[in-house]
Write a protein that holds these residues in place. Structure first.
Motif, mmCIF file in Angstrom:
data_model
loop_
_atom_site.group_PDB
_atom_site.id
_atom_site.type_symbol
_atom_site.label_atom_id
_atom_site.label_comp_id
_atom_site.label_asym_id
_atom_site.label_seq_id
_atom_site.Cartn_x
_atom_site.Cartn_y
_atom_site.Cartn_z
ATOM 1 N N GLU A 74 -2.451 -54.629 1.185
ATOM 2 C CA GLU A 74 -3.217 -54.313 -0.024
ATOM 3 C C GLU A 74 -2.797 -52.968 -0.604
ATOM 4 O OE1 GLU A 74 -7.388 -54.529 0.742
ATOM 5 O OE2 GLU A 74 -7.307 -56.634 1.347
ATOM 6 N N ALA A 75 -2.601 -51.980 0.277
ATOM 7 C CA ALA A 75 -2.184 -50.658 -0.176
ATOM 8 C C ALA A 75 -0.803 -50.712 -0.819
ATOM 9 C CB ALA A 75 -2.193 -49.669 0.987
ATOM 10 N N GLN A 76 0.121 -51.446 -0.212
ATOM 11 C CA GLN A 76 1.465 -51.584 -0.784
ATOM 12 C C GLN A 76 1.395 -52.265 -2.149
ATOM 13 O OE1 GLN A 76 3.745 -49.908 0.055
ATOM 14 N NE2 GLN A 76 4.595 -50.266 2.077
ATOM 15 N N SER A 77 0.560 -53.282 -2.255
ATOM 16 C CA SER A 77 0.397 -53.983 -3.530
ATOM 17 C C SER A 77 -0.167 -53.052 -4.600
ATOM 18 C CB SER A 77 -0.516 -55.192 -3.339
ATOM 19 O OG SER A 77 -0.790 -55.808 -4.559
ATOM 20 N N ALA A 78 -1.180 -52.259 -4.221
ATOM 21 C CA ALA A 78 -1.781 -51.316 -5.172
ATOM 22 C C ALA A 78 -0.758 -50.266 -5.611
ATOM 23 C CB ALA A 78 -2.994 -50.647 -4.550
ATOM 24 N N LEU A 79 0.024 -49.770 -4.663
ATOM 25 C CA LEU A 79 1.053 -48.786 -5.007
ATOM 26 C C LEU A 79 2.105 -49.385 -5.942
ATOM 27 C CD1 LEU A 79 1.577 -46.959 -1.605
ATOM 28 C CD2 LEU A 79 0.595 -46.019 -3.692
ATOM 29 N N GLY A 80 2.461 -50.624 -5.706
ATOM 30 C CA GLY A 80 3.418 -51.296 -6.589
ATOM 31 C C GLY A 80 2.884 -51.438 -8.007
ATOM 32 N N ARG A 81 1.604 -51.799 -8.129
ATOM 33 C CA ARG A 81 1.000 -51.913 -9.466
ATOM 34 C C ARG A 81 0.942 -50.562 -10.167
ATOM 35 N NH1 ARG A 81 -2.561 -55.172 -6.608
ATOM 36 N NH2 ARG A 81 -4.165 -53.541 -6.678
ATOM 37 N N VAL A 82 0.567 -49.529 -9.416
ATOM 38 C CA VAL A 82 0.499 -48.184 -10.003
ATOM 39 C C VAL A 82 1.877 -47.738 -10.468
ATOM 40 C CG1 VAL A 82 0.135 -45.744 -9.435
ATOM 41 C CG2 VAL A 82 -1.558 -47.444 -8.773
ATOM 42 N N GLU A 83 2.893 -48.000 -9.667
ATOM 43 C CA GLU A 83 4.249 -47.607 -10.039
ATOM 44 C C GLU A 83 4.713 -48.324 -11.303
ATOM 45 O OE1 GLU A 83 8.745 -47.814 -8.225
ATOM 46 O OE2 GLU A 83 7.041 -47.857 -6.866
ATOM 47 N N SER A 84 4.443 -49.629 -11.389
ATOM 48 C CA SER A 84 4.880 -50.371 -12.578
ATOM 49 C C SER A 84 4.097 -49.946 -13.809
ATOM 50 C CB SER A 84 4.752 -51.878 -12.347
ATOM 51 O OG SER A 84 3.402 -52.251 -12.246
ATOM 52 N N ASP A 85 2.795 -49.667 -13.659
ATOM 53 C CA ASP A 85 1.994 -49.218 -14.796
ATOM 54 C C ASP A 85 2.402 -47.835 -15.262
ATOM 55 O OD1 ASP A 85 0.644 -51.580 -14.692
ATOM 56 O OD2 ASP A 85 -1.168 -50.745 -13.736
ATOM 57 N N SER A 86 2.657 -46.937 -14.324
ATOM 58 C CA SER A 86 3.037 -45.578 -14.708
ATOM 59 C C SER A 86 4.417 -45.568 -15.335
ATOM 60 C CB SER A 86 2.993 -44.642 -13.500
ATOM 61 O OG SER A 86 3.975 -44.999 -12.563
#
Length: 85
Positions: free
Chosen positions: A14-26
């Motif tokens: 879940e943490a890896q998924s959240a980090l991936g979403r944050v990276e793509s959004d930023s």
């Protein structure tokens, strides 16, 4: 695997998924709109969407057609500006 390790693994995913979403959004927000549009325009006129095609003539035909369309549009805008302004 015991229950605790399973929960830890699930939380890690879940943490890896959240980090991936944050990276793509930023990345989307961080890059300027002008640079993104310029890159998309360059890719469009270079026919990057046709690069996977095995027919090179189709790729070059797309490039020539897109360039001709751009030239026609610019010429039409100049003509209309001179004729009606």
């Amino acid at each position: 695997m015991n229950r605790r390790e399973e929960r830890d693994e699930e939380r890690r995913r879940e943490a890896q998924s959240a980090l991936g979403r944050v990276e793509s959004d930023s990345e989307t927000v961080g890059s300027s709109s002008f640079a993104r549009v310029a890159r998309q325009t360059r890719d469009h006129f270079a026919a990057h969407d046709k690069q996977g095609e095995s027919d090179r003539i189709e790729v070059w035909g797309s490039r020539i057609g897109r360039a001709a369309g751009l030239i026609f549009t610019v010429a039409l805008v100049i003509y209309l500006a001179l004729a009606y302004l």
